[in-house]
Design a protein around this motif. Sequence first.
Motif, short mmCIF file in Angstrom:
data_model
loop_
_atom_site.label_atom_id
_atom_site.label_comp_id
_atom_site.label_asym_id
_atom_site.label_seq_id
_atom_site.Cartn_x
_atom_site.Cartn_y
_atom_site.Cartn_z
N GLN A 220 -19.58 32.17 -24.59
CA GLN A 220 -18.46 33.11 -24.53
C GLN A 220 -18.60 34.18 -25.61
OE1 GLN A 220 -14.53 31.39 -24.94
NE2 GLN A 220 -13.87 32.23 -23.00
N SER A 221 -19.00 33.76 -26.80
CA SER A 221 -19.19 34.69 -27.90
C SER A 221 -20.28 35.71 -27.58
CB SER A 221 -19.54 33.92 -29.17
OG SER A 221 -19.82 34.80 -30.23
N THR A 222 -21.36 35.22 -26.96
CA THR A 222 -22.46 36.11 -26.58
C THR A 222 -22.01 37.12 -25.52
OG1 THR A 222 -24.10 34.40 -27.07
CG2 THR A 222 -24.80 36.20 -25.65
N LEU A 223 -21.27 36.64 -24.54
CA LEU A 223 -20.83 37.51 -23.45
C LEU A 223 -19.86 38.59 -23.93
CD1 LEU A 223 -20.29 34.85 -20.64
CD2 LEU A 223 -21.99 36.68 -20.62
N THR A 224 -18.98 38.23 -24.85
CA THR A 224 -17.95 39.18 -25.27
C THR A 224 -18.44 40.12 -26.38
OG1 THR A 224 -17.09 37.47 -26.78
CG2 THR A 224 -16.02 37.70 -24.63
N ASP A 225 -19.63 39.88 -26.92
CA ASP A 225 -20.19 40.79 -27.91
C ASP A 225 -20.88 41.94 -27.17
OD1 ASP A 225 -21.31 42.16 -29.98
OD2 ASP A 225 -22.73 40.59 -30.56
N CYS A 226 -20.16 43.03 -27.00
CA CYS A 226 -20.68 44.19 -26.25
C CYS A 226 -20.99 45.36 -27.17
CB CYS A 226 -19.67 44.61 -25.19
SG CYS A 226 -19.37 43.37 -23.92
N SER A 227 -21.28 45.07 -28.44
CA SER A 227 -21.53 46.16 -29.39
C SER A 227 -22.71 47.02 -28.98
CB SER A 227 -21.75 45.58 -30.80
OG SER A 227 -22.77 44.60 -30.79
N GLY A 228 -23.78 46.39 -28.47
CA GLY A 228 -24.94 47.15 -28.02
C GLY A 228 -24.61 48.04 -26.83
N LEU A 229 -23.86 47.49 -25.89
CA LEU A 229 -23.46 48.27 -24.72
C LEU A 229 -22.54 49.42 -25.12
CD1 LEU A 229 -22.67 45.39 -22.18
CD2 LEU A 229 -24.72 46.81 -22.27
N ASP A 230 -21.61 49.14 -26.03
CA ASP A 230 -20.67 50.18 -26.47
C ASP A 230 -21.40 51.31 -27.18
OD1 ASP A 230 -18.48 48.86 -25.42
OD2 ASP A 230 -18.07 47.76 -27.27
N ALA A 231 -22.41 50.97 -27.97
CA ALA A 231 -23.17 52.00 -28.68
C ALA A 231 -23.91 52.90 -27.69
CB ALA A 231 -24.15 51.35 -29.65
N GLU A 232 -24.48 52.29 -26.66
CA GLU A 232 -25.19 53.09 -25.66
C GLU A 232 -24.22 53.96 -24.86
OE1 GLU A 232 -28.35 52.62 -21.93
OE2 GLU A 232 -27.75 50.85 -23.09
N ILE A 233 -23.05 53.42 -24.54
CA ILE A 233 -22.05 54.20 -23.82
C ILE A 233 -21.61 55.40 -24.65
CG2 ILE A 233 -19.66 54.17 -22.99
CD1 ILE A 233 -20.13 51.28 -22.09
N LYS A 234 -21.38 55.18 -25.94
CA LYS A 234 -20.98 56.28 -26.82
C LYS A 234 -22.04 57.37 -26.85
CE LYS A 234 -19.70 57.33 -31.59
NZ LYS A 234 -19.53 56.78 -32.98
N SER A 235 -23.30 56.97 -26.96
CA SER A 235 -24.40 57.95 -26.98
C SER A 235 -24.47 58.73 -25.68
CB SER A 235 -25.72 57.22 -27.25
OG SER A 235 -26.81 58.12 -27.19
N LEU A 236 -24.27 58.05 -24.58
CA LEU A 236 -24.33 58.72 -23.27
C LEU A 236 -23.16 59.67 -23.08
CD1 LEU A 236 -25.43 55.66 -21.13
CD2 LEU A 236 -26.75 57.75 -21.45
N LEU A 237 -21.98 59.30 -23.56
CA LEU A 237 -20.83 60.19 -23.45
C LEU A 237 -21.04 61.46 -24.26
CD1 LEU A 237 -17.86 57.63 -23.59
CD2 LEU A 237 -18.72 58.88 -21.59
N GLU A 238 -21.69 61.32 -25.42
CA GLU A 238 -22.04 62.50 -26.22
C GLU A 238 -23.04 63.37 -25.47
OE1 GLU A 238 -23.43 60.78 -29.82
OE2 GLU A 238 -21.42 60.36 -30.61
#
Length: 250
Positions: A123-141
Amino acid sequence: MYYAEGTHEPIIAPATFEQAKERLRKIAQQTANRKKPSRSAFSGLIRCGIICGDCGAFFGSKVWNSTSKYRRVIWRCNNKFKGEHKCETPHLYEETIKTRFVGAFNAILADKDSALENCRLMQSTLTDCSGLDAEIKSLLEEIDVVTELTKRCIAENSQTAQNQEEYAARYNGFVERYEKAKTRVEELHSIKNVRQAQADAIGAFMFEVQELDTLSEFDNKLWLTVIDTVTVHADGRMTFKFQGSTVIDA
């Protein structure tokens, strides 16, 4: 025309919105199923979860002696008699499925601390989306930059005479960059939603395990909550894969 995402703070968080849509879909499906008369406690439930270990197809229900007092519902591979290859997996009676499920679940309860710890880690692994969030932020920029470049490209073309082939090539290049980034953002959000759904399913499984010390009889709701897939093998074994990836052979 431009379509921009993430420009305003949403009233409802996107993840919450997706979870609500999924919940409404399940409620609608359950309502539809209740309106359909069924002779089987499993109809519409386990056919999505029991898999043939021979060919990978799902199991479905079949009726033997449907018009006599010996009428009986069995479950077997839906592709058993299709094509040249005949699957070697046996058919199953509902009583067998229920009994083995109870046994498999009780095997988990016998070592619940270990099962719960594994679930917490997953559960901890699944809910850790820091890598995904960083990529999303970069793409939105990237989307913001490309959107501005596209606007300038259009403005320059409207104000000064330009080679239209060169303009079209530049414009199409910006559009391609925008669409590529937008598609990837949507993919990442989908991945996050799937991971959250998996984490929620594991949470439901953990709740059921914590609440029980032993299971005395089959329970439909429990089956729906804790089962991921069940694989039937040619030798008659059934491998139960529970939410959280705990695997029990029965």
